[in-house]
Design a protein around this motif. Structure first.
Motif, short mmCIF file in Angstrom:
data_model
loop_
_atom_site.label_atom_id
_atom_site.label_comp_id
_atom_site.label_asym_id
_atom_site.label_seq_id
_atom_site.Cartn_x
_atom_site.Cartn_y
_atom_site.Cartn_z
N ASP A 205 0.82 -1.21 0.00
CA ASP A 205 0.00 0.00 0.00
C ASP A 205 0.86 1.26 0.00
O ASP A 205 0.45 2.29 -0.55
CB ASP A 205 -0.93 0.00 1.22
CG ASP A 205 -2.03 -1.04 1.10
OD1 ASP A 205 -2.34 -1.44 -0.03
OD2 ASP A 205 -2.58 -1.46 2.13
N ALA A 206 2.02 1.18 0.61
CA ALA A 206 2.89 2.37 0.67
C ALA A 206 3.61 2.61 -0.65
O ALA A 206 3.82 3.75 -1.05
CB ALA A 206 3.90 2.22 1.81
N HIS B 34 -6.10 -6.98 4.06
CA HIS B 34 -6.59 -6.55 2.75
C HIS B 34 -5.81 -5.33 2.28
O HIS B 34 -5.49 -4.44 3.07
CB HIS B 34 -8.09 -6.23 2.82
CG HIS B 34 -8.96 -7.44 2.71
ND1 HIS B 34 -9.63 -7.99 3.78
CD2 HIS B 34 -9.27 -8.23 1.63
CE1 HIS B 34 -10.31 -9.06 3.39
NE2 HIS B 34 -10.11 -9.22 2.09
N ARG B 35 -5.54 -5.29 0.98
CA ARG B 35 -4.73 -4.22 0.40
C ARG B 35 -5.59 -2.98 0.16
O ARG B 35 -6.44 -2.96 -0.73
CB ARG B 35 -4.10 -4.71 -0.91
CG ARG B 35 -3.22 -5.94 -0.72
CD ARG B 35 -2.73 -6.48 -2.05
NE ARG B 35 -1.95 -7.72 -1.85
CZ ARG B 35 -1.43 -8.44 -2.84
NH1 ARG B 35 -1.60 -8.05 -4.10
NH2 ARG B 35 -0.74 -9.55 -2.58
N VAL C 223 -11.27 -3.22 -2.42
CA VAL C 223 -11.14 -3.03 -0.96
C VAL C 223 -11.57 -1.62 -0.57
O VAL C 223 -12.25 -1.42 0.44
CB VAL C 223 -9.68 -3.30 -0.51
CG1 VAL C 223 -9.53 -3.09 0.99
CG2 VAL C 223 -9.27 -4.72 -0.89
N GLN C 224 -11.22 -0.63 -1.39
CA GLN C 224 -11.64 0.75 -1.12
C GLN C 224 -13.17 0.86 -1.16
O GLN C 224 -13.77 1.54 -0.33
CB GLN C 224 -11.02 1.69 -2.15
CG GLN C 224 -9.51 1.81 -2.03
CD GLN C 224 -8.89 2.61 -3.17
OE1 GLN C 224 -9.59 3.04 -4.09
NE2 GLN C 224 -7.58 2.81 -3.11
N GLU C 225 -13.81 0.17 -2.12
CA GLU C 225 -15.27 0.20 -2.21
C GLU C 225 -15.90 -0.45 -0.99
O GLU C 225 -16.90 0.04 -0.46
CB GLU C 225 -15.72 -0.53 -3.48
CG GLU C 225 -15.36 0.20 -4.76
CD GLU C 225 -15.66 -0.62 -6.01
OE1 GLU C 225 -16.08 -1.80 -5.85
OE2 GLU C 225 -15.48 -0.10 -7.13
N GLU D 5 -18.34 2.28 5.90
CA GLU D 5 -18.51 3.61 6.51
C GLU D 5 -19.96 4.07 6.42
O GLU D 5 -20.51 4.61 7.38
CB GLU D 5 -17.60 4.62 5.81
CG GLU D 5 -16.12 4.46 6.16
CD GLU D 5 -15.25 5.45 5.40
OE1 GLU D 5 -15.81 6.29 4.67
OE2 GLU D 5 -14.01 5.37 5.53
N ARG D 6 -20.60 3.83 5.26
CA ARG D 6 -22.01 4.20 5.12
C ARG D 6 -22.88 3.42 6.07
O ARG D 6 -23.83 3.96 6.68
CB ARG D 6 -22.46 3.93 3.67
CG ARG D 6 -21.86 4.88 2.65
CD ARG D 6 -22.22 4.43 1.26
NE ARG D 6 -21.38 5.07 0.25
CZ ARG D 6 -21.27 4.64 -0.98
NH1 ARG D 6 -21.92 3.55 -1.38
NH2 ARG D 6 -20.50 5.28 -1.84
N ARG D 7 -22.60 2.13 6.20
CA ARG D 7 -23.39 1.29 7.13
C ARG D 7 -23.27 1.79 8.56
O ARG D 7 -24.26 1.86 9.29
CB ARG D 7 -22.90 -0.16 7.05
CG ARG D 7 -23.35 -0.89 5.80
CD ARG D 7 -22.78 -2.29 5.79
NE ARG D 7 -23.09 -3.00 4.57
CZ ARG D 7 -22.54 -4.16 4.23
NH1 ARG D 7 -21.65 -4.74 5.03
NH2 ARG D 7 -22.88 -4.75 3.10
N LEU D 8 -22.06 2.11 8.95
CA LEU D 8 -21.85 2.59 10.33
C LEU D 8 -22.57 3.92 10.55
O LEU D 8 -23.14 4.16 11.62
CB LEU D 8 -20.35 2.75 10.60
CG LEU D 8 -19.54 1.45 10.65
CD1 LEU D 8 -18.05 1.76 10.76
CD2 LEU D 8 -19.99 0.58 11.82
#
Length: 374
Positions: free
Chosen positions: A143-144, A317-318, A324-326, A332-335
């Motif tokens: 990821d970096a 997860h990458r 993974v971003q989706e 976040e929407r669920r929370l």
């Protein structure tokens, strides 16, 4: 004096001397093979029109150009998955390999079954004189740096590990109560170098060097004396699967497109990298059982993507990969929705009513007959 030629004849002679325009070869015609290069000319990039059968032709070219050269094939496994590290392997083959092993490695692309790969791997690493290194590059590093640069870093790490340990007796990592060197014929890692670029708790970035009996030799200490016949450091050359060569590599290299299908050392490295990563996935599957990693090996199958959307992403997860971003955005929407629902369910705290002062009721005036009677 010789008689002068007329001007017309001179023009005709010049025209005949000039080469005419090259005619385009008709479609479908077989292309002429390029002239063989000199023995000291090792190409940096190779891309075949038709991939030849697997053998050691490029390795032989390098060894013919540079006497005593040590050649190792390099390949990776795990660039496409959404989960887990990428594993890179570099493999240096001995001069002679049993023919049954060569024939098995030839079919490396057809080794779709994990059990078959394990058998071929066991047969391959049992070859005397084989030497290889594996680099495990963590998710944090991917990821970096992005997956391409992370793979290049793993290749550099593997190649340098084989170069640094060539001709040396490799000591095993220190244990709690033992500092003895591991034997060279047990098929276990005998040297390990951790990565300084990132910190990870699971599947740390590391490079492990393996060697089979007969490859480890003691190295004399101190500078060479005059007149000594100590062997100089041999030239190293890497054969890399793909079309890129890492810039940080401290040796010459040749990139070969589809190299795992035509060069034996690269095919061996691809099997080693694949089996090493599969074993690591089984260990990680125990910690992250909801994603069925033991079956999909972290690749973006329909089932894996559905489970990712359902349970969200885990630390392995990458984050730099779009699926993974989706999944992270969906979580976040669920929370956020759950937080809103909780706020609606809990009623607002009732405000205390202020005590009203008692008021005296005004006396009603009598009306009608009762008023008259009075």
């Amino acid at each position: 004096m010789a008689p002068r030629k007329p001007a017309a004849k001179k023009a005709a002679a010049k025209k005949a001397a000039k080469p005419g325009p090259k005619k385009a070869a008709p479609k479908g015609a077989a292309r002429k093979k390029p002239a063989a290069k000199a023995a000291d000319d090792v190409p940096a990039h190779i891309k075949y029109d038709d991939v030849p059968p697997i053998d050691r032709r490029v390795e032989g070219t390098v060894k013919a150009a540079r006497k005593g050269a040590v050649v190792f094939g390099v390949d990776e496994a795990g660039r496409g998955p959404l989960f887990g590290p990428v594993v890179v392997a570099a493999c240096a083959l001995p001069e002679s390999i049993p023919q049954p092993t060569v024939e098995v490695v030839k079919d490396s692309k057809k080794l779709s079954s994990e059990k078959v790969r394990e058998k071929v791997y066991a047969q391959l690493v049992a070859v005397q004189g084989l030497r290889y290194a594996t680099a495990c590059v963590s998710v944090q590093h991917i990821d970096a740096r992005n997956i391409l640069q992370a793979s290049m870093d793993g290749m550099v790490s593997c190649c340098h590990a084989l170069m640094d340990t060539h001709g040396k007796t490799i000591a095993a990592p220190k244990k709690k109560k033992s500092t003895a060197a591991a034997p060279l014929n047990d098929g276990k890692p005998v040297a390990s170098v951790e990565c300084d670029l990132c910190e990870s708790t699971v599947a740390e970035c590391s490079t492990e060097v393996y060697c089979v009996s007969g490859t480890g030799t003691s190295k004399p200490k101190g500078p060479a004396k005059r007149g000594s016949t100590r062997a100089a450091t041999p030239p190293f050359h890497a054969l890399i699967d793909g079309n890129r060569i890492p810039k940080e590599l401290k040796c010459t290299a040749t990139s070969i497109v589809s190299g795992d299908a035509c060069e034996l050392s690269i095919a061996a490295a691809s099997i080693i990298a694949k089996v090493t990563r599969d074993r690591l996935m089984h260990k990680l599957a125990e910690e992250h059982s909801v994603y069925n990693i033991a079956a999909n090996k972290g690749y973006p199958t329909e089932q894996h993507r559905a489970l990712l959307m359902e349970h969200g992403a885990c630390p392995q997860h990458r984050r730099s990969y779009r699926p993974v971003q989706e999944a992270l955005k969906l979580m976040e929407r669920r929370l956020a929705l759950e937080a809103k629902r909780k706020n609606k369910r809990t009623p607002a705290a009732a405000k205390p009513k202020s005590a009203k002062k008692p008021t005296k009721k005004a006396a009603k005036k009598p009306t009608g007959k009762k008023a008259k009677s009075t």
